[in-house]
Design a protein around this motif. Sequence first.
Motif, mmCIF file in Angstrom:
data_model
loop_
_atom_site.group_PDB
_atom_site.id
_atom_site.type_symbol
_atom_site.label_atom_id
_atom_site.label_comp_id
_atom_site.label_asym_id
_atom_site.label_seq_id
_atom_site.Cartn_x
_atom_site.Cartn_y
_atom_site.Cartn_z
ATOM 1 N N PRO A 223 -62.962 27.452 -45.244
ATOM 2 C CA PRO A 223 -62.091 28.184 -44.314
ATOM 3 C C PRO A 223 -61.188 27.238 -43.523
ATOM 4 O O PRO A 223 -61.505 26.064 -43.333
ATOM 5 N N THR A 224 -60.056 27.778 -43.087
ATOM 6 C CA THR A 224 -59.111 27.015 -42.262
ATOM 7 C C THR A 224 -58.764 27.848 -41.028
ATOM 8 O O THR A 224 -57.660 28.388 -40.930
ATOM 9 N N PRO A 225 -59.694 27.971 -40.077
ATOM 10 C CA PRO A 225 -59.439 28.799 -38.886
ATOM 11 C C PRO A 225 -58.197 28.328 -38.142
ATOM 12 O O PRO A 225 -57.963 27.126 -37.981
ATOM 13 N N GLY A 226 -57.377 29.282 -37.701
ATOM 14 C CA GLY A 226 -56.181 28.947 -36.934
ATOM 15 C C GLY A 226 -54.956 28.664 -37.774
ATOM 16 O O GLY A 226 -53.871 28.488 -37.231
ATOM 17 N N TYR A 227 -55.100 28.615 -39.102
ATOM 18 C CA TYR A 227 -53.943 28.407 -39.982
ATOM 19 C C TYR A 227 -53.447 29.754 -40.505
ATOM 20 O O TYR A 227 -54.244 30.652 -40.788
ATOM 21 N N GLN B 66 -48.044 27.664 -48.586
ATOM 22 C CA GLN B 66 -47.991 26.718 -47.477
ATOM 23 C C GLN B 66 -48.582 27.368 -46.243
ATOM 24 O O GLN B 66 -48.317 28.537 -45.967
ATOM 25 N N MET B 67 -49.379 26.605 -45.483
ATOM 26 C CA MET B 67 -50.007 27.109 -44.270
ATOM 27 C C MET B 67 -49.841 26.094 -43.143
ATOM 28 O O MET B 67 -49.874 24.882 -43.379
ATOM 29 N N VAL B 68 -49.659 26.612 -41.927
ATOM 30 C CA VAL B 68 -49.570 25.769 -40.734
ATOM 31 C C VAL B 68 -50.405 26.412 -39.623
ATOM 32 O O VAL B 68 -50.731 27.601 -39.701
ATOM 33 N N PRO B 69 -50.758 25.654 -38.585
ATOM 34 C CA PRO B 69 -51.427 26.273 -37.433
ATOM 35 C C PRO B 69 -50.557 27.361 -36.814
ATOM 36 O O PRO B 69 -49.331 27.332 -36.932
ATOM 37 N N THR B 70 -51.189 28.300 -36.136
ATOM 38 C CA THR B 70 -50.483 29.487 -35.641
ATOM 39 C C THR B 70 -49.317 29.165 -34.717
ATOM 40 O O THR B 70 -48.343 29.901 -34.668
ATOM 41 N N MET C 112 -49.667 20.574 -41.950
ATOM 42 C CA MET C 112 -49.399 21.568 -42.981
ATOM 43 C C MET C 112 -50.376 21.421 -44.138
ATOM 44 O O MET C 112 -50.732 20.304 -44.523
ATOM 45 N N LEU C 113 -50.776 22.556 -44.677
ATOM 46 C CA LEU C 113 -51.542 22.609 -45.916
ATOM 47 C C LEU C 113 -50.650 23.207 -46.994
ATOM 48 O O LEU C 113 -49.981 24.218 -46.761
ATOM 49 N N SER C 114 -50.622 22.588 -48.170
ATOM 50 C CA SER C 114 -49.846 23.106 -49.295
ATOM 51 C C SER C 114 -50.754 23.179 -50.522
ATOM 52 O O SER C 114 -51.500 22.244 -50.801
ATOM 53 N N TYR D 45 -53.714 21.779 -60.380
ATOM 54 C CA TYR D 45 -53.625 22.169 -58.982
ATOM 55 C C TYR D 45 -53.437 20.915 -58.129
ATOM 56 O O TYR D 45 -54.037 19.876 -58.408
ATOM 57 N N VAL D 46 -52.620 21.044 -57.083
ATOM 58 C CA VAL D 46 -52.496 19.989 -56.082
ATOM 59 C C VAL D 46 -52.694 20.639 -54.716
ATOM 60 O O VAL D 46 -51.969 21.580 -54.353
ATOM 61 N N VAL D 47 -53.688 20.159 -53.989
ATOM 62 C CA VAL D 47 -53.925 20.617 -52.622
ATOM 63 C C VAL D 47 -53.580 19.451 -51.701
ATOM 64 O O VAL D 47 -54.108 18.349 -51.853
ATOM 65 N N GLN D 48 -52.668 19.692 -50.760
ATOM 66 C CA GLN D 48 -52.185 18.613 -49.897
ATOM 67 C C GLN D 48 -52.379 18.952 -48.424
ATOM 68 O O GLN D 48 -52.088 20.070 -47.990
ATOM 69 N N LYS D 49 -52.880 17.980 -47.658
ATOM 70 C CA LYS D 49 -52.893 18.065 -46.196
ATOM 71 C C LYS D 49 -51.914 17.027 -45.686
ATOM 72 O O LYS D 49 -52.025 15.837 -46.010
ATOM 73 N N ALA D 50 -50.921 17.478 -44.925
ATOM 74 C CA ALA D 50 -49.870 16.580 -44.421
ATOM 75 C C ALA D 50 -49.869 16.568 -42.896
ATOM 76 O O ALA D 50 -50.122 17.592 -42.250
#
Length: 198
Positions: A38-42, A58-62, A72-74, A152-157
């Motif tokens: 899980p990624t709470p707050g994204y 793509q996901m970012v904090p709220t 960012m998560l991609s 698949y590529v999962v990235q945390k930036a």
Amino acid sequence: MALFRRSSLLPLWLLLTASCAAVAMPPTKVSERLVMPPTPGYVALTESVNPSGSRVMQMVPTHQSAQNWTDMLSIHQVLDPSGQVPAPRQFLTPIEAGWLRACPGSTSTWLREGEEDGHRFALLMLTCPNNPATGKPEHAWLKGLQGAHSHYVVQKAFRYVPQREQTLEWMAWLRGTGLCRPRADGQCQTSVSAAPAR
């Protein structure tokens, strides 16, 4: 550098495969699922599939946005119906090369390679002291996963230098990201596990 944004320092082919189109994902011969802690707050910024079968989310904090983000998560899935899916290092290497060309003083480190639940993976760390497009430092960790008919590529930036606690937290999160083949009841059974990112 977010993996799929035009302000990114990454190769053009990734930007092109991330173009949006409202079409359904073509069926694959072998059902597999990307499993993430899980990624709470994204919240999701974008989720799209292009005609070639590439899927991007793509996901970012709220409190952040596409124009103004620091975290960012991609997630990027590229379908290969031929079943000739390249090894993770092979499809991460062009990303590494594009990053190193675009950012003076940047570095890359291959952190780990191996197999999880029958799927090959590679973990790559990229750093940029000053992204020419933003004037900010940028760090990214990428986990490449080789599926049966997709890679698949999962990235945390980060647009800053992450602290030790953040590094440990997100490395644990990436360790908990993997692929599984759902059982007949639709549930996944996988050995990868990690605490949720905070």
